[in-house]
Design an enzyme around this catalytic site. Structure first.
Site, mmCIF file in Angstrom:
data_model
loop_
_atom_site.group_PDB
_atom_site.id
_atom_site.type_symbol
_atom_site.label_atom_id
_atom_site.label_comp_id
_atom_site.label_asym_id
_atom_site.label_seq_id
_atom_site.Cartn_x
_atom_site.Cartn_y
_atom_site.Cartn_z
ATOM 1 N N SER A 184 0.850 -1.194 0.000
ATOM 2 C CA SER A 184 0.000 0.000 0.000
ATOM 3 C C SER A 184 0.887 1.246 0.000
ATOM 4 O O SER A 184 1.689 1.423 -0.910
ATOM 5 C CB SER A 184 -0.963 -0.035 1.184
ATOM 6 O OG SER A 184 -2.024 0.853 0.989
ATOM 7 N N ASP A 395 -8.490 -6.356 -4.950
ATOM 8 C CA ASP A 395 -8.205 -5.176 -4.120
ATOM 9 C C ASP A 395 -9.269 -4.100 -4.340
ATOM 10 O O ASP A 395 -9.409 -3.574 -5.438
ATOM 11 C CB ASP A 395 -6.817 -4.629 -4.479
ATOM 12 C CG ASP A 395 -6.325 -3.587 -3.478
ATOM 13 O OD1 ASP A 395 -7.165 -2.897 -2.868
ATOM 14 O OD2 ASP A 395 -5.099 -3.462 -3.323
ATOM 15 N N HIS A 434 -6.948 -6.181 -0.366
ATOM 16 C CA HIS A 434 -5.880 -5.185 -0.268
ATOM 17 C C HIS A 434 -4.758 -5.667 0.649
ATOM 18 O O HIS A 434 -4.926 -5.690 1.863
ATOM 19 C CB HIS A 434 -6.454 -3.864 0.250
ATOM 20 C CG HIS A 434 -5.449 -2.749 0.267
ATOM 21 N ND1 HIS A 434 -4.791 -2.329 -0.865
ATOM 22 C CD2 HIS A 434 -4.979 -1.971 1.272
ATOM 23 C CE1 HIS A 434 -3.972 -1.344 -0.555
ATOM 24 N NE2 HIS A 434 -4.062 -1.107 0.739
#
Ligand SMILES: [Ca+2]
Length: 505
Positions: A184, A395, A434
């Site tokens: 991320s 995601d 994610h």
């Protein structure tokens, strides 16, 4: 004991890098270490299993199986407005001779204790930074451009320099391999390092990178605008399972295997109109305005004038995770970019965002500070740097097409994928959300794959992933280097990775 001696002998083979034990200093004496723009505030040995993280955001991982380590805390001040906290954790024994820096999430603002513990468990000297501010909002940036620079890239780079010096002082020799490991925001940080400081790391793991942050956050807000366009367009989360089931019904079998996973969602052209309510509005159908909203979520956001793609859309399969972006309000991680960086107005209303004009404004305002989209990784590759990217196809926070796009841009910049195959590999993960989670095999050892690649020259063509339920592994599957996909051999359990090969899609 034998493993320990094997590790020592492996180190000895690396002759000049091994220092005599007498060159080591005690943990406590590191507090007197003098480094540029660095104040070491604490250096103390923590016995095995004794670390307790400060109360803060998110779930607290267990540190019970983290061996004894020397915990160094320091404050870095590369600018007069900087206040960068770092921690360097040094295994008290059994150091593997290597360094691993770990990344952040969202707007950072906290030390990544869980990943630090994971690195030390593997014998790494490890480091993490809060990136120069406290708390998970971008409000710190108002009136503090130097702090924004710290968040954008400077904290990570300065931490890496300081941590390597601390490692060298403690063990009497520097790390012989240095790795970055983040997802991320951590993925963005890793790509920024590869682009801007190509000598910092020998290998970088960049998961689901938020590297095109300006465009990412335009898209994030556009998702919220799509479901709040009119009163009836909001999709209640209780309808997500029905949309998810319809997407799987349409596309699961396209890859030749009905296994609950869409191997390559780019081949899936699911139209949510398939479950438009024929009569009464129920939780298993979508009203006409909800169908329109769902269509927008699957589509890339584009400039309405030029039709240029600003950011890719959600992939079919991601539906169960739509709530953070498509919930009652726009996601604050996204709106903070405009509130505090672009408009510098705490009262900015996300409903007023215009993708055409605000994308250009955000790009101009950022000017490459936070964004990490430079495709020229040749300097990193020339240092023999290895880059592993990965991204879950499901995601729902960072559209996975962004990683495909960046990977493609690097290959295009450097020539073609044959020229980058020894330096960068991308693993798209079917069914993963994610940075983890989701219905697909979502647990894998990227650090191990990077070690084999950087240290032994073994290029990762496939990485085995597993999925667990209630602590029991119920499926394994190879993740394949993009653009290959896992292909079933035709016999044996579909839950056993050995019955799959990586093949062209
Ligand atoms: Ca399938």
């Amino acid at each position: 004991m034998r493993m320990w001696w094997t590790a020592v002998l492996a180190l000895l083979a690396d002759v000049a890098l091994v220092a005599a034990p007498s060159d080591r200093v005690s943990c406590e004496s590191l507090s007197k270490l003098s480094l540029p723009n660095t104040a070491i505030t604490s250096a103390q040995v923590l016995p095995a299993g004794q670390f307790t993280p400060p109360a803060g955001r998110g779930p607290v991982p267990s540190f019970k199986d983290v061996p004894a380590f020397c915990r160094v805390q320091a404050t870095l001040t590369p600018s007069s407005d900087s206040d960068i906290k770092i921690e360097v954790w040094l295994p008290a024994s059994g150091w593997n001779g290597k360094f691993q820096a770990v990344g952040n999430g969202g707007w950072a603002g906290t030390i990544s204790y869980g990943p630090l513990g994971a690195a030390v468990r593997r014998g790494y000297a490890a480091a993490s930074t809060d990136t120069g501010h406290v708390g998970g909002s971008a409000s710190f940036a108002l009136g503090h451009p130097e702090k924004l620079t710290d968040f954008a890239y400077r904290a990570v780079h300065e931490m890496t320099i300081a941590a390597k010096a601390i490692v060298t002082s403690f063990y009497g020799s520097g790390p012989h391999y240095s790795y970055w490991n983040g997802c991320s925001t951590g993925g963005r940080q890793g790509l920024k390092e590869a682009q801007r400081f190509p000598a910092d790391f020998d290998g970088i793991i960049a998961g689901a990178p938020a590297n095109y942050q300006m465009h990412l956050h335009v898209w994030s807000i556009a998702v919220a605008q799509a479901v709040h366009k009119e009163l009836g367009s909001y999709i209640p989360p209780e309808k997500y399972p029905a949309i998810h089931k319809a997407a799987l019904d349409a596309c699961d079998a396209l890859d030749g295997l009905t296994d609950g996973l869409i191997q390559d969602p780019t081949r899936c052209h699911f139209d949510p109109k398939a479950i438009q309510c024929a009569g009464e509005d129920t939780s298993t159908c979508l009203t006409r305005p909800q169908v329109e909203a769902a269509r927008k979520l699957y589509a890339p956001v584009k400039n309405s004038r030029t039709n240029a793609e600003i950011f890719p859309g959600m992939e079919p399969g991601s539906e169960l995770g739509w709530a953070p972006l498509a919930g009652p309000n726009a996601n604050p991680v996204a709106t903070d970019t405009f509130t505090y960086l672009v408009y510098k107005d705490p009262h900015w209303d996300w409903r007023t965002m215009n993708p055409d004009t605000d994308t250009a404004l955000a790009d101009k305002n950022d000017n490459g500070l936070i964004d990490a989209i430079d495709p020229n990784l040749q300097p990193f590759f020339s240092h023999k740097g290895k880059l592993i990217m990965y991204h879950g196809w499901n995601d729902p926070l960072i559209a996975p097409g962004n990683s495909v796009n960046y990977y493609g841009s690097v290959a295009k910049k450097i020539g073609d994928s044959s020229k980058t195959a020894d330096s960068i590999r991308l693993f798209m993960v079917p069914g993963m959300a994610h940075c983890g989670g989701g219905e697909g095999p979502n647990t894998f050892d990227m650090v191990g794959a990077l070690e084999q690649w950087a240290e032994k020259g073994t290029v990762p063509e496939q990485i085995i992933a597993s999925h667990s339920q209630n602590g029991t592994v119920d499926r394994t599957r190879p993740l394949c280097a993009y653009p290959q996909v896992a292909s079933y051999r035709g016999t044996g359990s579909i839950d056993d990775a050995s019955n799959f090969i990586c093949a062209a899609r």
